[in-house]
Design a protein around this motif. Structure first.
Motif, PDB file in Angstrom:
ATOM      1  N   ALA A   1       0.631  -1.316   0.119  1.00  0.00           N
ATOM      2  CA  ALA A   1       0.113  -0.011  -0.008  1.00  0.00           C
ATOM      3  C   ALA A   1       0.924   1.175  -0.011  1.00  0.00           C
ATOM      4  O   ALA A   1       2.007   1.186   0.578  1.00  0.00           O
ATOM      5  CB  ALA A   1      -1.063  -0.098   1.208  1.00  0.00           C
ATOM      6  N   VAL A   2       0.366   2.382  -0.527  1.00  0.00           N
ATOM      7  CA  VAL A   2       1.001   3.677  -0.567  1.00  0.00           C
ATOM      8  C   VAL A   2       0.193   4.629   0.044  1.00  0.00           C
ATOM      9  O   VAL A   2      -0.828   4.686  -0.609  1.00  0.00           O
ATOM     10  CB  VAL A   2       1.494   3.953  -2.146  1.00  0.00           C
ATOM     11  CG1 VAL A   2       2.219   5.398  -1.962  1.00  0.00           C
ATOM     12  CG2 VAL A   2       2.234   3.149  -2.829  1.00  0.00           C
ATOM     13  N   TYR A   3       0.315   5.204   1.150  1.00  0.00           N
ATOM     14  CA  TYR A   3      -0.369   5.924   1.914  1.00  0.00           C
ATOM     15  C   TYR A   3       0.267   7.449   1.709  1.00  0.00           C
ATOM     16  O   TYR A   3       1.354   7.787   1.875  1.00  0.00           O
ATOM     17  CB  TYR A   3      -0.482   5.905   3.317  1.00  0.00           C
ATOM     18  CG  TYR A   3      -1.002   4.460   3.918  1.00  0.00           C
ATOM     19  CD1 TYR A   3      -2.380   4.263   4.108  1.00  0.00           C
ATOM     20  CD2 TYR A   3      -0.407   3.323   3.913  1.00  0.00           C
ATOM     21  CE1 TYR A   3      -3.097   3.087   4.018  1.00  0.00           C
ATOM     22  CE2 TYR A   3      -0.806   2.026   4.186  1.00  0.00           C
ATOM     23  CZ  TYR A   3      -2.272   2.058   4.390  1.00  0.00           C
ATOM     24  OH  TYR A   3      -2.843   0.801   4.652  1.00  0.00           O
ATOM     25  N   PHE A   4      -0.725   8.361   1.504  1.00  0.00           N
ATOM     26  CA  PHE A   4      -0.238   9.664   1.089  1.00  0.00           C
ATOM     27  C   PHE A   4      -1.567  10.721   1.248  1.00  0.00           C
ATOM     28  O   PHE A   4      -2.686  10.272   1.622  1.00  0.00           O
ATOM     29  CB  PHE A   4       0.107   9.753  -0.434  1.00  0.00           C
ATOM     30  CG  PHE A   4      -1.132   9.502  -1.372  1.00  0.00           C
ATOM     31  CD1 PHE A   4      -1.817  10.573  -1.976  1.00  0.00           C
ATOM     32  CD2 PHE A   4      -1.372   8.190  -1.677  1.00  0.00           C
ATOM     33  CE1 PHE A   4      -2.651  10.177  -3.086  1.00  0.00           C
ATOM     34  CE2 PHE A   4      -2.256   7.938  -2.579  1.00  0.00           C
ATOM     35  CZ  PHE A   4      -3.186   8.820  -3.297  1.00  0.00           C
ATOM     36  N   THR A   5      -1.003  12.045   1.280  1.00  0.00           N
ATOM     37  CA  THR A   5      -2.048  13.110   1.048  1.00  0.00           C
ATOM     38  C   THR A   5      -2.076  13.884  -0.220  1.00  0.00           C
ATOM     39  O   THR A   5      -1.232  13.333  -1.001  1.00  0.00           O
ATOM     40  CB  THR A   5      -1.798  14.011   2.269  1.00  0.00           C
ATOM     41  OG1 THR A   5      -0.427  14.649   1.934  1.00  0.00           O
ATOM     42  CG2 THR A   5      -2.044  13.583   3.800  1.00  0.00           C
ATOM     43  N   GLY A   6      -2.922  14.650  -0.589  1.00  0.00           N
ATOM     44  CA  GLY A   6      -2.687  15.342  -1.972  1.00  0.00           C
ATOM     45  C   GLY A   6      -3.957  15.092  -2.972  1.00  0.00           C
ATOM     46  O   GLY A   6      -4.984  14.576  -2.191  1.00  0.00           O
ATOM     47  N   THR A   7      -3.630  15.184  -3.915  1.00  0.00           N
ATOM     48  CA  THR A   7      -4.863  15.025  -4.935  1.00  0.00           C
ATOM     49  C   THR A   7      -4.797  13.780  -5.854  1.00  0.00           C
ATOM     50  O   THR A   7      -5.348  13.701  -6.709  1.00  0.00           O
ATOM     51  CB  THR A   7      -5.124  16.378  -5.765  1.00  0.00           C
ATOM     52  OG1 THR A   7      -3.539  16.614  -6.567  1.00  0.00           O
ATOM     53  CG2 THR A   7      -5.092  17.649  -4.720  1.00  0.00           C
ATOM     54  N   ALA A   8      -3.531  13.033  -5.584  1.00  0.00           N
ATOM     55  CA  ALA A   8      -3.473  12.040  -6.684  1.00  0.00           C
ATOM     56  C   ALA A   8      -4.515  11.033  -6.689  1.00  0.00           C
ATOM     57  O   ALA A   8      -5.215  10.784  -5.671  1.00  0.00           O
ATOM     58  CB  ALA A   8      -2.159  11.124  -6.353  1.00  0.00           C
ATOM     59  N   THR A   9      -4.915  10.656  -7.921  1.00  0.00           N
ATOM     60  CA  THR A   9      -6.138  10.017  -8.077  1.00  0.00           C
ATOM     61  C   THR A   9      -5.802   8.526  -9.038  1.00  0.00           C
ATOM     62  O   THR A   9      -4.525   8.444  -9.290  1.00  0.00           O
ATOM     63  CB  THR A   9      -7.163  10.428  -8.744  1.00  0.00           C
ATOM     64  OG1 THR A   9      -6.896  10.734 -10.145  1.00  0.00           O
ATOM     65  CG2 THR A   9      -7.584  11.704  -8.083  1.00  0.00           C
TER      66      THR A   9
END
Length: 274
Positions: free
Chosen positions: A151-159
């Motif tokens: 899994a790649v956990y992140f913040t921001g706007t990537a979809t």
């Protein structure tokens, strides 16, 4: 492993609860109809409409939106949340709902509720909500990773559309809610995207376990899964390539199913060959 409660006739210690798995031998006797009616009414007060069923002497109800299941037969009962239903549902609400239903069943049957994941009675479990949230997240990981993957956990706007763009030379199939990617000699891998409170709890759980507080507030996740772990590892260049590209567009943290290790984002673009 699901999250929930077991209800038994008498107080027992944690070691006995663990040894029994929270279950007693089925007596084959049906549940008391009046007790069951009281359980159904109480659960509806907490959750709303439920679906009723019966499996031999065991009566069941399911709240489909949350996935919460209540089972009752003579002398025992259980309240289960087999899987986190969706990542828009708040985990604290789920825990409180399970515990509230536990009290409903106790009042209707005279049984005593226990939290097997914590090894304590319901009355004590209610004062350890943080531990319960960890237990819920841990139980949910079998649903997060029904297969091996990362899994790649992140913040921001990537979809998911951004993932498709950055992985375009590897994409072999694209659907509304998932991608299939594959290298020249690797087996296929599936890429999905999710966001919401459930993802936040997952990220916070891994942040706590790994000592990586920076990822605790991440609320978005790419999940990459595959069927044959050994085959993927044998040709791991594609696995690494997919991971690096997703980290590159998200500045996210990678968590692997097979060892739960956390890899932070790179300081520089790892896909830049210069």
């Amino acid at each position: 492993m699901s999250f929930g409660l077991v209800l038994l006739p008498e107080p027992i210690g944690p070691s006995s609860l663990e040894a029994s798995g929270g279950e007693r031998k089925n007596t084959g006797e049906p549940s008391d109809p009046q007790a069951w009616d009281a359980i159904v009414a109480g659960v509806r007060d907490i959750l709303g409409e439920v679906v009723l069923g019966q499996d031999g002497p065991t009566r069941t109800l399911i709240h489909q939106p949350s996935g919460i299941i209540v089972r009752h037969r003579a002398g025992e009962a259980a309240v289960d949340l087999p899987c986190w239903p969706d990542h828009e549902t708040d985990a604290t609400w789920l825990v409180e709902a399970v515990y509230g239903i536990g009290h409903v069943v106790e009042d209707a049957t005279g049984l005593v509720a226990y939290a097997p994941q914590l090894g304590v009675p319901l009355t004590e479990a209610e004062s350890r909500v943080d531990d319960a949230l960890d237990a819920l997240t841990e139980s949910d990981l079998t649903c997060v990773w029904p297969r091996d993957g990362f899994a790649v956990y992140f913040t921001g706007t990537a979809t998911l559309a951004d993932a498709a763009q950055c992985l375009k030379r590897m994409v072999v199939a694209e659907e509304r809610d998932r991608l299939t990617v594959q290298g020249p000699e690797s087996p296929p891998m599936e890429v999905t995207f999710a966001a919401g409170p459930g993802i936040s709890h997952e990220a916070a759980f891994f942040a706590k376990k790994s000592g990586t507080p920076e990822m605790a507030t991440h609320d978005r996740r790419f999940l990459v899964t595959f069927d044959d772990f050994e085959e993927v590892i044998d040709e791991m260049n594609t696995l690494i390539d997919v991971s690096l590209h997703l980290q590159d567009i998200t500045r996210g943290y990678v968590v692997r199913s097979w060892n739960r290790e956390v890899s932070p984002p790179f300081d520089e673009d790892p896909t830049d060959g210069s």
